[in-house]
Design an enzyme around this catalytic site. Structure first.
Site, PDB file in Angstrom:
ATOM      1  N   TYR A  20      38.783  37.169   4.275  1.00  0.00           N
ATOM      2  CA  TYR A  20      38.369  36.032   4.717  1.00  0.00           C
ATOM      3  C   TYR A  20      38.419  35.805   6.316  1.00  0.00           C
ATOM      4  O   TYR A  20      37.666  35.580   6.908  1.00  0.00           O
ATOM      5  CB  TYR A  20      39.148  35.057   4.043  1.00  0.00           C
ATOM      6  CG  TYR A  20      39.127  33.509   4.729  1.00  0.00           C
ATOM      7  CD1 TYR A  20      37.803  32.916   4.951  1.00  0.00           C
ATOM      8  CD2 TYR A  20      40.155  32.746   5.165  1.00  0.00           C
ATOM      9  CE1 TYR A  20      37.688  31.517   5.561  1.00  0.00           C
ATOM     10  CE2 TYR A  20      40.211  31.625   5.927  1.00  0.00           C
ATOM     11  CZ  TYR A  20      38.919  30.942   5.997  1.00  0.00           C
ATOM     12  OH  TYR A  20      39.093  29.850   6.651  1.00  0.00           O
ATOM     13  N   ALA A  40      29.733  25.426   6.791  1.00  0.00           N
ATOM     14  CA  ALA A  40      29.361  25.990   5.570  1.00  0.00           C
ATOM     15  C   ALA A  40      29.843  27.448   5.452  1.00  0.00           C
ATOM     16  O   ALA A  40      29.904  28.222   6.510  1.00  0.00           O
ATOM     17  CB  ALA A  40      27.894  26.062   5.290  1.00  0.00           C
ATOM     18  N   GLY A  71      30.432  22.446  -2.448  1.00  0.00           N
ATOM     19  CA  GLY A  71      30.394  20.807  -2.099  1.00  0.00           C
ATOM     20  C   GLY A  71      29.798  20.044  -3.322  1.00  0.00           C
ATOM     21  O   GLY A  71      29.546  20.517  -4.504  1.00  0.00           O
ATOM     22  N   TYR A  82      34.825  19.582   1.912  1.00  0.00           N
ATOM     23  CA  TYR A  82      36.024  18.666   2.453  1.00  0.00           C
ATOM     24  C   TYR A  82      36.106  18.249   3.621  1.00  0.00           C
ATOM     25  O   TYR A  82      35.759  17.151   4.117  1.00  0.00           O
ATOM     26  CB  TYR A  82      37.407  19.640   1.786  1.00  0.00           C
ATOM     27  CG  TYR A  82      38.545  19.140   2.327  1.00  0.00           C
ATOM     28  CD1 TYR A  82      38.998  17.526   2.193  1.00  0.00           C
ATOM     29  CD2 TYR A  82      39.536  19.787   2.911  1.00  0.00           C
ATOM     30  CE1 TYR A  82      39.979  17.351   2.612  1.00  0.00           C
ATOM     31  CE2 TYR A  82      40.996  19.471   3.156  1.00  0.00           C
ATOM     32  CZ  TYR A  82      41.138  18.082   3.210  1.00  0.00           C
ATOM     33  OH  TYR A  82      42.449  17.721   3.595  1.00  0.00           O
ATOM     34  N   VAL A  83      36.201  19.567   4.614  1.00  0.00           N
ATOM     35  CA  VAL A  83      36.307  19.109   5.938  1.00  0.00           C
ATOM     36  C   VAL A  83      34.933  18.672   6.709  1.00  0.00           C
ATOM     37  O   VAL A  83      34.917  17.748   7.561  1.00  0.00           O
ATOM     38  CB  VAL A  83      36.794  20.358   6.943  1.00  0.00           C
ATOM     39  CG1 VAL A  83      36.898  19.918   8.393  1.00  0.00           C
ATOM     40  CG2 VAL A  83      38.257  20.771   6.093  1.00  0.00           C
TER      41      VAL A  83
END
Ligand code: UDP
Length: 328
Positions: free
Chosen positions: A146, A79, A44, A19-20
């Site tokens: 995360y 990534a 992706g 996305y980004v």
């Protein structure tokens, strides 16, 4: 490979099928830079890679050494693994996918003297903040794996910058939303609020769950700072030119305004004209009550100003993208 002018760089964009990363790759190409996207397509999509980019399918940890030998001006490292919930269930994926992978990338960059790095860090490095809006010198106490892995990478980058002269910038994203034409958010199993709410509007999901209405906020639902993905992408280009050898700079990227889950749903109702049923469910593990950025440092040092700060405009762009995807 230095046939380009000083302002046109030869860049690697890892995660450029996501996305980004795809939005950023598209904007960098429009600015005249050369872009090589590296993506293993684990999350992706091949067709999200801009047509003008060179595409290398693979894990950056595996391909970095060969690729960087060709000589690049910089790496934008998108990534990685980015879901809070998944990081609590499968921490190995996060320590390998975020920390080990970036270590191997850093070693390859050092070996081939790649001068610049822009890294996708996150507001989750701060955890439950003591002050709002959150400045970059706030304490970092991540509440989930995360955030812990992204913080570990930030520490690694700092020490490589100091010891080996790397010019590095970490951008700590708050809640990225919106879309850029055909580039938008389409995770196989969606967890983010705005795309989920728009799936309900599009008729592909019955209702949205509100994760907790007992937070210490005015309407009881959690508050986040939503930033348009194009504003976010533009900060990356500014960061590439602000990066200074031997320094690791950290910038928060948000609009500086918070919206509650209920306010987001209400805005989506207004923008889409759909009713969007919502039910209150329990809190989601690892979620802080309020995350709002102070972006003063990015504004003053990067000369960056978010141009699409209106939540309705952010939602409208995400809605155009969702409608094209789920046309009903
Ligand atoms: N959220 C929610 N329902 C959902 C998805 C998210 O209430 O179906 C809430 C979530 O608990 C958080 C906010 O919306 O308070 C933003 O969550 P998201 O996953 O979009 O981003 P995060 O803040 O976790 O990066």
């Amino acid at each position: 490979m230095s046939s380009h002018s000083d302002s046109q760089l030869n860049l690697i964009v890892t995660g450029g099928a996501g996305y980004v990363g795809s939005v950023c790759a598209a904007r960098l190409l429009e600015s005249g830079h050369r872009v090589t996207v590296v993506d293993d397509l684990s999350t992706g999509h091949r067709d999200a890679v801009p047509a003008e980019a060179t595409f290398v399918e693979g894990d950056i940890a595996e391909v970095a050494d060969d690729l960087l030998a060709d000589g690049f001006d910089g790496v934008l490292h998108f990534a990685g693994k980015s879901l809070v919930g998944e990081s609590m269930q499968a921490p190995d994926k996060y320590w390998h996918g975020n920390v080990m992978t970036t270590l191997r990338l850093l070693d390859a960059m050092r070996r081939h003297r790649t001068p610049r790095l822009v890294f996708s860090s996150t507001a989750a490095t701060y955890g439950e903040p003591a002050t709002i809006p959150i400045p970059e010198d706030a304490a970092t106490n991540p509440t989930n794996t995360y955030g812990a892995t992204k913080l570990a990478v930030d520490h690694m980058i700092s020490s490589y910058a100091t010891a080996h002269g790397l010019a590095a910038v970490s951008l700590r994203y708050f809640n990225v939303a919106g879309a850029y034409g055909r580039f938008g958010e389409r995770h196989t199993s969606e967890t983010h609020l705005i795309p989920i709410v728009l799936q309900v509007a599009a008729g592909v999901r019955e209702q949205v769950q509100i994760f907790g209405d007992d937070y210490p906020t005015p309407d009881g639902t959690a508050i986040r700072d939503y930033i348009h993905v194009v504003d976010l992408a533009d900060a990356h280009e500014a960061a590439l030119f602000r990066a200074t050898p031997g320094e690791h700079r950290i910038y928060n990227l948000g609009n500086g305004a918070g919206f509650s889950v209920k306010q987001v749903i209400e805005t989506c109702r207004t923008v889409t004209g759909h009713q969007i049923p919502a039910v209150v469910a329990g809190r989601r593990a690892g979620d802080p009550a309020v995350l709002v950025a102070s972006s003063e440092r990015a504004r003053s040092e990067l000369g960056w100003t978010p141009r699409r700060a209106d939540l309705a405009e952010i939602v409208a762009d995400a809605w155009s993208f969702a409608q094209a995807r789920f046309a009903r």
